[in-house]
Design an enzyme around this catalytic site. Structure first.
Site, PDB file in Angstrom:
ATOM      1  N   ASP A 195       0.838  -1.198   0.000  1.00  0.00           N
ATOM      2  CA  ASP A 195       0.000   0.000   0.000  1.00  0.00           C
ATOM      3  C   ASP A 195       0.873   1.248   0.000  1.00  0.00           C
ATOM      4  OD1 ASP A 195      -2.359  -1.354  -0.063  1.00  0.00           O
ATOM      5  OD2 ASP A 195      -2.950  -0.930   1.998  1.00  0.00           O
ATOM      6  N   LYS A 255      -7.188  -6.007   0.683  1.00  0.00           N
ATOM      7  CA  LYS A 255      -8.340  -6.370   1.514  1.00  0.00           C
ATOM      8  C   LYS A 255      -8.132  -7.705   2.203  1.00  0.00           C
ATOM      9  CE  LYS A 255     -11.930  -3.662  -0.758  1.00  0.00           C
ATOM     10  NZ  LYS A 255     -12.170  -2.887   0.476  1.00  0.00           N
ATOM     11  N   ASN A 284     -21.100  -2.558   1.820  1.00  0.00           N
ATOM     12  CA  ASN A 284     -21.263  -1.200   2.335  1.00  0.00           C
ATOM     13  C   ASN A 284     -22.554  -0.619   1.772  1.00  0.00           C
ATOM     14  OD1 ASN A 284     -20.750  -0.091  -0.258  1.00  0.00           O
ATOM     15  ND2 ASN A 284     -18.568   0.154   0.183  1.00  0.00           N
ATOM     16  N   THR A 330     -22.535  -2.167   6.142  1.00  0.00           N
ATOM     17  CA  THR A 330     -21.822  -1.153   6.915  1.00  0.00           C
ATOM     18  C   THR A 330     -22.212   0.230   6.399  1.00  0.00           C
ATOM     19  OG1 THR A 330     -19.892  -1.319   5.450  1.00  0.00           O
ATOM     20  CG2 THR A 330     -19.909  -2.707   7.406  1.00  0.00           C
ATOM     21  N   LEU A 331     -22.435   1.156   7.328  1.00  0.00           N
ATOM     22  CA  LEU A 331     -22.976   2.470   6.991  1.00  0.00           C
ATOM     23  C   LEU A 331     -22.063   3.609   7.426  1.00  0.00           C
ATOM     24  CD1 LEU A 331     -26.630   1.686   8.179  1.00  0.00           C
ATOM     25  CD2 LEU A 331     -25.782   1.645   5.819  1.00  0.00           C
ATOM     26  N   GLY A 332     -20.777   3.326   7.613  1.00  0.00           N
ATOM     27  CA  GLY A 332     -19.842   4.375   7.997  1.00  0.00           C
ATOM     28  C   GLY A 332     -20.199   5.001   9.333  1.00  0.00           C
ATOM     29  N   GLY A 384     -23.146   3.618  11.453  1.00  0.00           N
ATOM     30  CA  GLY A 384     -23.147   2.299  12.063  1.00  0.00           C
ATOM     31  C   GLY A 384     -23.296   1.185  11.052  1.00  0.00           C
ATOM     32  N   ASP A 438     -12.375  -3.416   6.170  1.00  0.00           N
ATOM     33  CA  ASP A 438     -11.654  -4.687   6.247  1.00  0.00           C
ATOM     34  C   ASP A 438     -11.459  -5.102   7.702  1.00  0.00           C
ATOM     35  OD1 ASP A 438     -11.448  -4.415   3.490  1.00  0.00           O
ATOM     36  OD2 ASP A 438      -9.389  -3.640   3.579  1.00  0.00           O
TER      37      ASP A 438
END
Length: 293
Positions: free
Chosen positions: A11, A38, A178, A204-206, A209, A238
């Site tokens: 990365d 990932k 997501n 997942t909703l940042g 939550g 991840d």
């Protein structure tokens, strides 16, 4: 035990005030390089969450450092193959508000063959977990073997591709998406997630939550996010998925597994980097969240 068919990347991080617009050239304020992908991120997260993890993947001859680092972080690496091409890498731009933009070159990740996967999963046991993402190839082959052997299949469908998801959907026990991926998936099937044949779906909703859709129990539960000051969202999803898989492997209930995964990802967004900075269980305990399940 968790068997993770997943990518391994170098990365490259470029830290900027804002993400570049089309045609714009910007000078980075800082540059760092570390372990990512990932797959590698999820393997490290699961290991730091207390699970035994075997990574199935590939690196080039230039990537022995990545294999060594995964081993250092507690991931079993016997089924990481050295192939005759370059190791995968990702160029990651991170803005001051913590958002990111990522370009990936798959390299060795696309050289993981059926033979490599079969050799690894031949050692698996019923009730183990197969974890997969979309940064390698041959997921359908792996999932077919896993279901034949009695493994539970967890699929984090990113980078998102509708056709890849539909090709695997019959073999998936737990699907992780997501918010954007969930919306695209619902549009592609012309129905809501609650009608999908997958037993469990987590969205997942940042900062909002996450949501758990249990199609087996015909229930939907929402989990609010922990309030933290985010500086880098790279790898947070991840980290969530790796912790979730590890918690389920340890036989935690789904609500407790989600809670632990959310705590880990909350700590992750307060750190710069990916696999090298994923928190462990002691970090979560020391931070002072509610009691660890």
């Amino acid at each position: 035990m968790i068997w993770n068919l997943g990518s391994i990347n170098a990365d490259n991080f470029y830290y900027l005030r804002d993400l570049p617009r089309p045609g714009e050239t910007l000078t980075a304020r800082d540059f760092r390089q570390g372990l990512g992908g990932k797959g590698a991120n999820m393997s490290v997260a699961a290991a730091r969450a207390g699970a035994r993890v075997m990574h199935i993947g590939a690196v080039g001859k230039d990537g022995k450092w990545a294999k060594d680092r995964l081993l250092e972080y507690g991931v079993e690496t016997q089924h990481i193959n050295i192939v005759d091409t370059v190791t995968g890498h990702a160029n990651i731009c991170v803005s001051d508000d913590g958002e990111n933009s990522i370009v990936i070159s798959p390299g060795a990740n696309y050289q993981v063959s059926d033979k490599m996967i079969g050799a690894a999963l031949a050692e698996a046991s019923p009730d183990d977990i197969l974890l997969m993402q979309n940064e390698t190839l041959n997921q359908h082959y792996a999932a077919t073997i896993a279901k034949t052997l009695g493994l539970r299949v967890i699929y984090a469908a990113a980078p998102f591709d509708v056709q890849a998801v539909m090709h695997l959907i019959d073999h998936v026990d737990l699907l992780v998406l997501n918010q954007g991926e969930a919306e695209e998936f619902e549009a592609s099937i012309g129905a809501e997630l609650e009608t999908c044949q997958v037993d469990d779906i987590i969205v997942t909703l940042g900062a909002q939550g996450c949501k758990w859709v249990s199609n087996k129990a015909h229930t939907t539960c929402s989990f609010p996010a922990y309030k933290v000051d985010a500086i880098d969202t790279t790898g947070a999803g991840d980290t969530f998925t790796g912790y979730l898989a590890a918690a389920l492997d340890r036989r935690l209930t789904m609500p407790n597994a989600i809670t632990l995964a959310m705590q880990a990802s909350a700590l992750m967004v307060m750190r710069r980097g990916t696999a090298d900075v994923i928190p462990d269980l002691k970090d979560i305990e020391d931070y002072g969240f509610d009691e660890i399940p």
